[in-house]
Design a protein around this motif. Structure first.
Motif, PDB file in Angstrom:
ATOM      1  N   LEU A 410       0.798  -1.224   0.000  1.00 48.40           N
ATOM      2  CA  LEU A 410       0.000   0.000   0.000  1.00 48.40           C
ATOM      3  C   LEU A 410       0.831   1.274   0.000  1.00 48.40           C
ATOM      4  CD1 LEU A 410      -2.663  -1.136   2.636  1.00 48.40           C
ATOM      5  CD2 LEU A 410      -2.986  -0.955   0.159  1.00 48.40           C
ATOM      6  N   THR A 411       2.144   1.156   0.256  1.00 52.28           N
ATOM      7  CA  THR A 411       3.001   2.339   0.316  1.00 52.28           C
ATOM      8  C   THR A 411       4.269   2.115  -0.503  1.00 52.28           C
ATOM      9  OG1 THR A 411       4.246   1.612   2.271  1.00 52.28           O
ATOM     10  CG2 THR A 411       2.162   2.763   2.666  1.00 52.28           C
ATOM     11  N   ASP A 412       5.081   3.151  -0.594  1.00 62.63           N
ATOM     12  CA  ASP A 412       6.349   3.075  -1.323  1.00 62.63           C
ATOM     13  C   ASP A 412       7.554   3.105  -0.394  1.00 62.63           C
ATOM     14  OD1 ASP A 412       4.997   3.070  -3.784  1.00 62.63           O
ATOM     15  OD2 ASP A 412       4.887   5.267  -3.800  1.00 62.63           O
ATOM     16  N   TYR A 413       7.334   2.898   0.894  1.00 60.95           N
ATOM     17  CA  TYR A 413       8.434   2.966   1.853  1.00 60.95           C
ATOM     18  C   TYR A 413       9.244   1.674   1.852  1.00 60.95           C
ATOM     19  CZ  TYR A 413       6.163   7.148   3.644  1.00 60.95           C
ATOM     20  OH  TYR A 413       5.611   8.396   3.757  1.00 60.95           O
ATOM     21  N   SER A 414      10.464   1.752   2.371  1.00 59.63           N
ATOM     22  CA  SER A 414      11.370   0.611   2.390  1.00 59.63           C
ATOM     23  C   SER A 414      10.923  -0.423   3.420  1.00 59.63           C
ATOM     24  CB  SER A 414      12.798   1.074   2.718  1.00 59.63           C
ATOM     25  OG  SER A 414      12.849   1.599   4.041  1.00 59.63           O
ATOM     26  N   LEU A 415      11.430  -1.647   3.253  1.00 55.62           N
ATOM     27  CA  LEU A 415      11.103  -2.725   4.187  1.00 55.62           C
ATOM     28  C   LEU A 415      11.516  -2.373   5.604  1.00 55.62           C
ATOM     29  CD1 LEU A 415      10.216  -5.622   4.874  1.00 55.62           C
ATOM     30  CD2 LEU A 415      12.493  -6.396   4.173  1.00 55.62           C
ATOM     31  N   GLU A 416      12.669  -1.726   5.760  1.00 56.00           N
ATOM     32  CA  GLU A 416      13.168  -1.374   7.085  1.00 56.00           C
ATOM     33  C   GLU A 416      12.192  -0.478   7.838  1.00 56.00           C
ATOM     34  OE1 GLU A 416      16.468   1.630   7.656  1.00 56.00           O
ATOM     35  OE2 GLU A 416      17.560  -0.211   8.161  1.00 56.00           O
ATOM     36  N   LYS A 417      11.685   0.541   7.170  1.00 58.71           N
ATOM     37  CA  LYS A 417      10.762   1.467   7.825  1.00 58.71           C
ATOM     38  C   LYS A 417       9.390   0.837   8.044  1.00 58.71           C
ATOM     39  CE  LYS A 417      12.940   5.732   6.152  1.00 58.71           C
ATOM     40  NZ  LYS A 417      13.295   6.219   7.503  1.00 58.71           N
ATOM     41  N   VAL A 418       8.914   0.077   7.071  1.00 59.22           N
ATOM     42  CA  VAL A 418       7.596  -0.541   7.177  1.00 59.22           C
ATOM     43  C   VAL A 418       7.582  -1.601   8.271  1.00 59.22           C
ATOM     44  CG1 VAL A 418       6.013  -2.087   5.977  1.00 59.22           C
ATOM     45  CG2 VAL A 418       6.820  -0.025   4.837  1.00 59.22           C
ATOM     46  N   LEU A 419       8.642  -2.413   8.351  1.00 58.61           N
ATOM     47  CA  LEU A 419       8.722  -3.435   9.392  1.00 58.61           C
ATOM     48  C   LEU A 419       8.745  -2.793  10.772  1.00 58.61           C
ATOM     49  CD1 LEU A 419       9.119  -6.403  10.215  1.00 58.61           C
ATOM     50  CD2 LEU A 419      11.582  -6.057   9.970  1.00 58.61           C
ATOM     51  N   PHE A 420       9.492  -1.707  10.928  1.00 54.28           N
ATOM     52  CA  PHE A 420       9.548  -0.989  12.206  1.00 54.28           C
ATOM     53  C   PHE A 420       8.153  -0.514  12.600  1.00 54.28           C
ATOM     54  CE2 PHE A 420      10.252   2.580  15.012  1.00 54.28           C
ATOM     55  CZ  PHE A 420      11.345   2.201  15.785  1.00 54.28           C
ATOM     56  N   GLU A 421       7.429   0.022  11.640  1.00 50.29           N
ATOM     57  CA  GLU A 421       6.087   0.544  11.928  1.00 50.29           C
ATOM     58  C   GLU A 421       5.122  -0.569  12.310  1.00 50.29           C
ATOM     59  OE1 GLU A 421       5.013   4.723  11.808  1.00 50.29           O
ATOM     60  OE2 GLU A 421       6.829   3.612  11.318  1.00 50.29           O
ATOM     61  N   ALA A 422       5.211  -1.704  11.611  1.00 48.79           N
ATOM     62  CA  ALA A 422       4.313  -2.829  11.879  1.00 48.79           C
ATOM     63  C   ALA A 422       4.574  -3.416  13.260  1.00 48.79           C
ATOM     64  CB  ALA A 422       4.479  -3.899  10.805  1.00 48.79           C
ATOM     65  N   ILE A 423       5.837  -3.603  13.613  1.00 44.46           N
ATOM     66  CA  ILE A 423       6.158  -4.133  14.939  1.00 44.46           C
ATOM     67  C   ILE A 423       5.751  -3.149  16.020  1.00 44.46           C
ATOM     68  CG2 ILE A 423       8.028  -4.880  16.457  1.00 44.46           C
ATOM     69  CD1 ILE A 423       9.505  -5.927  14.051  1.00 44.46           C
ATOM     70  N   SER A 424       5.960  -1.861  15.772  1.00 44.71           N
ATOM     71  CA  SER A 424       5.566  -0.840  16.739  1.00 44.71           C
ATOM     72  C   SER A 424       4.066  -0.868  16.992  1.00 44.71           C
ATOM     73  CB  SER A 424       5.992   0.538  16.239  1.00 44.71           C
ATOM     74  OG  SER A 424       5.599   1.550  17.143  1.00 44.71           O
ATOM     75  N   ALA A 425       3.282  -1.057  15.929  1.00 41.27           N
ATOM     76  CA  ALA A 425       1.828  -1.115  16.091  1.00 41.27           C
ATOM     77  C   ALA A 425       1.414  -2.385  16.816  1.00 41.27           C
ATOM     78  CB  ALA A 425       1.157  -1.039  14.724  1.00 41.27           C
ATOM     79  N   PHE A 426       1.937  -3.539  16.395  1.00 42.05           N
ATOM     80  CA  PHE A 426       1.562  -4.803  17.039  1.00 42.05           C
ATOM     81  C   PHE A 426       1.994  -4.835  18.494  1.00 42.05           C
ATOM     82  CE2 PHE A 426       3.004  -9.005  18.420  1.00 42.05           C
ATOM     83  CZ  PHE A 426       1.796  -9.674  18.427  1.00 42.05           C
ATOM     84  N   GLY A 427       3.191  -4.323  18.786  1.00 42.81           N
ATOM     85  CA  GLY A 427       3.668  -4.312  20.163  1.00 42.81           C
ATOM     86  C   GLY A 427       3.075  -3.208  20.997  1.00 42.81           C
ATOM     87  N   THR A 428       2.119  -2.447  20.451  1.00 42.93           N
ATOM     88  CA  THR A 428       1.493  -1.288  21.103  1.00 42.93           C
ATOM     89  C   THR A 428       2.567  -0.365  21.669  1.00 42.93           C
ATOM     90  OG1 THR A 428       1.171  -2.310  23.288  1.00 42.93           O
ATOM     91  CG2 THR A 428      -0.553  -2.654  21.646  1.00 42.93           C
ATOM     92  N   VAL A 429       3.597  -0.105  20.875  1.00 44.02           N
ATOM     93  CA  VAL A 429       4.716   0.732  21.307  1.00 44.02           C
ATOM     94  C   VAL A 429       4.458   2.190  20.955  1.00 44.02           C
ATOM     95  CG1 VAL A 429       7.205   1.099  21.161  1.00 44.02           C
ATOM     96  CG2 VAL A 429       6.272  -1.220  21.001  1.00 44.02           C
ATOM     97  N   GLY A 430       4.305   2.467  19.664  1.00 44.48           N
ATOM     98  CA  GLY A 430       4.032   3.839  19.261  1.00 44.48           C
ATOM     99  C   GLY A 430       5.215   4.571  18.690  1.00 44.48           C
ATOM    100  N   MET A 431       6.385   3.920  18.642  1.00 47.02           N
ATOM    101  CA  MET A 431       7.534   4.559  17.996  1.00 47.02           C
ATOM    102  C   MET A 431       7.346   4.568  16.490  1.00 47.02           C
ATOM    103  SD  MET A 431      10.872   3.254  20.076  1.00 47.02           S
ATOM    104  CE  MET A 431      11.295   4.008  21.643  1.00 47.02           C
ATOM    105  N   SER A 432       7.958   5.555  15.844  1.00 44.15           N
ATOM    106  CA  SER A 432       7.807   5.671  14.404  1.00 44.15           C
ATOM    107  C   SER A 432       9.059   6.291  13.812  1.00 44.15           C
ATOM    108  CB  SER A 432       6.590   6.527  14.050  1.00 44.15           C
ATOM    109  OG  SER A 432       6.499   6.735  12.649  1.00 44.15           O
ATOM    110  N   THR A 433       9.370   5.904  12.602  1.00 46.84           N
ATOM    111  CA  THR A 433      10.466   6.545  11.867  1.00 46.84           C
ATOM    112  C   THR A 433       9.985   7.783  11.135  1.00 46.84           C
ATOM    113  OG1 THR A 433      10.059   5.057   9.995  1.00 46.84           O
ATOM    114  CG2 THR A 433      11.724   4.375  11.592  1.00 46.84           C
ATOM    115  N   GLY A 434       8.716   8.150  11.357  1.00 43.73           N
ATOM    116  CA  GLY A 434       8.173   9.368  10.767  1.00 43.73           C
ATOM    117  C   GLY A 434       7.262   9.155   9.586  1.00 43.73           C
ATOM    118  N   ILE A 435       6.950   7.907   9.256  1.00 43.32           N
ATOM    119  CA  ILE A 435       6.134   7.648   8.067  1.00 43.32           C
ATOM    120  C   ILE A 435       4.643   7.611   8.375  1.00 43.32           C
ATOM    121  CG2 ILE A 435       8.049   6.330   7.082  1.00 43.32           C
ATOM    122  CD1 ILE A 435       6.431   3.794   7.557  1.00 43.32           C
ATOM    123  N   THR A 436       4.269   7.517   9.650  1.00 43.78           N
ATOM    124  CA  THR A 436       2.846   7.383   9.986  1.00 43.78           C
ATOM    125  C   THR A 436       2.041   8.585   9.515  1.00 43.78           C
ATOM    126  OG1 THR A 436       3.536   6.169  11.949  1.00 43.78           O
ATOM    127  CG2 THR A 436       1.242   6.846  11.849  1.00 43.78           C
TER     128      THR A 436
END
Length: 484
Positions: A410-436
């Motif tokens: 659904l996006t054009d972001y790299s695997l590194e940033k997308v994986l970070f965002e997905a784990i952050s959401a699943f882990g209910t963390v809330g950290m982001s590399t700024g793509i949200t």
């Protein structure tokens, strides 16, 4: 001979409804219909299913309140009010902290108050809070209410639910009040905030930190306080306290401080927390100490505080005192691992939980050593606990992989940033590399699903979807497939 008005095999006459004819056929239809209605009612009221439904109800209520004009400042006219309200409500109730609009500028004080309430309710647990209110009003809890609270607080003894809930409430209020007092004093004395603003900021960040929510009232989160120990340290302590889990906190409050008397759950949580904190802080310092983009330009105190925050915040808290968009790949990888593992069970933390991770680790270690029985601290771990740990971990991996794949599509972001965002959401963390902030609505729905699954638990979701269970009354022949 069968008496008139009776059915063979049933003692006594058949009950009849007023106005009905004497024929047994009509009674049978009514019983079947009533049976179906009762089955549906039982399915929806089951504790495993009622918790997700309660979370959904509060999410919808929170989104409705945030949709009110009084909740928005209108500072971001390009944002979709409905999606912003829904995403923020999901993030707050699931105590995550991911945001698509700036909490400090987009929401009015009323909107921020709604967010604070959603964080508190989501951290304490909707069903737990409802049960506590019923206890205070009625002085008692019904069996169904006890089962619901037990399923959410993971209380082992059904009779202890009332006492546990009261202790949980006292602990939560006490830690939040102490943290708020320190933060309020610092905001007032060191940052020239008036007493009212300082108190509001102190309370908001205290609640957000103990509940591991990660919401902040500053546009740069906590980057502006990276070198202030009176802000970073109290928030870190509150995060660690909330992340231990209520069963651990309650056992410690009972005076069970002698390590030899600790339960296996207490040992795994305490020692696992210390191990992960040590590794997280050490590795973060090693990877970021001299990098100008993160810790390199700070003083020695700032570097130490930044390293502390780098080891604590990924434990599902979601605050950040550096910009993770410019962090090194090594730091992002370590952060991914910490976010996925999460904190203690039955608390405000997310992830697969420390106990799950360590039980799997001990299972692997015992298998490598050729032992049939898994033992931890001279205690045998049941096969059902091992299967549950494996299920939680694999379902977590499946959720992250599925969410990452969907975001890549659904996006054009790299695997590194997308994986970070997905784990952050699943882990209910809330950290982001700024793509949200720049995700399309379809990707926001993916993150909302991951946050919801991560908060209520993968096993709870799977159990809630299974509306009926049919125990097998027979066993099949065993066979040993080749593994590995």
């Amino acid at each position: 001979m069968t008496a008139r008005g009776a059915i063979p095999g049933v003692k006594g006459p058949v009950p009849r409804t007023k106005g009905r004819g004497p024929g047994p056929g009509r009674w049978r239809v009514k019983a079947v219909k009533g049976g179906k209605e009762n089955a549906v009612r039982r399915a929806l009221s089951h504790p495993v299913r009622s918790v997700p439904l309660a979370f959904l109800a509060v999410i919808i209520l929170g989104a409705s309140l945030l949709m009110l004009p009084a909740a928005r400042t209108g500072s971001d006219p390009g944002a979709d009010p409905l999606m912003a309200a829904l995403f923020t409500s999901v993030s707050a109730v699931c105590v995550t902290g991911l945001i698509t609009v700036d909490t400090a500028t987009y929401w009015t004080p009323f909107g921020q108050t709604v967010i604070l309430g959603l964080i508190q309710v989501g951290g304490f647990g909707i069903m737990t809070l409802a049960t506590l209110l019923a206890l205070l009003v009625r002085k008692s809890i019904g069996l169904r209410g006890q089962l619901v609270a037990q399923s959410e607080t993971h209380t082992l003894n059904l009779g202890d639910v009332s006492a546990v809930l009261l202790r949980v409430a006292k602990v939560m209020v006490g830690v939040e009040a102490a943290t708020a007092a320190v933060l309020t004093g610092r905001f007032w004395l060191a940052y020239d905030q008036n007493p009212g603003t300082a108190l509001w900021h102190g309370v908001f960040h205290a609640v957000s930190s103990f509940n591991n929510a990660g919401f902040a009232l500053y546009s740069d989160n906590l980057i502006g306080f990276a070198e202030d120990p009176w802000i970073i340290v109290p928030i870190c302590l509150a995060i660690i306290g909330g992340g231990l889990g209520f069963p651990v906190i309650i056992q410690l409050l009972r005076g069970n401080l002698k390590a030899s008397n600790w339960s296996v759950h207490l040992r795994l949580t305490i020692y696992g927390t210390l191990l992960l904190l040590t590794l997280g802080i050490t590795l973060f310092a090693a990877f970021e100490w001299n990098r100008d983009e993160t810790l390199g330009g700070l003083s020695l105190t700032g570097k130490l505080l930044g390293s502390l925050a780098g080891g604590v915040f990924p434990r599902t808290a979601g605050f950040n005192s550096i910009d993770y968009g410019v962090a090194s790949p090594e730091t992002l990888m370590v952060t991914n691992i910490l976010m996925f593992i999460g904190g203690g069970s039955a608390g405000t933390a997310g992830g697969i939980k420390i106990t799950t991770f360590l039980v799997l680790g001990f299972s692997i270690w015992n298998e490598v050593r050729g032992r049939d029985e898994v033992t931890i601290a001279h205690r045998s771990i049941s096969a059902s606990s091992q299967r549950q740990a494996l299920s939680v971990a694999l379902l977590g991996v499946a959720a992250v992989v599925g969410g990452t794949l969907a975001l890549l599509m659904l996006t054009d972001y790299s695997l590194e940033k997308v994986l970070f965002e997905a784990i952050s959401a699943f882990g209910t963390v809330g950290m982001s590399t700024g793509i949200t902030y720049n995700l399309p609505p379809s990707a926001e729905w993916v993150l909302m699903a991951l946050m919801f699954i991560g908060r209520i638990g993968t096993v709870t979701v799977a159990s809630a979807l299974a509306l009926s269970s049919r125990p097998r009354l027979y066993s099949l022949p065993e066979e040993r497939p080749i593994i590995g």
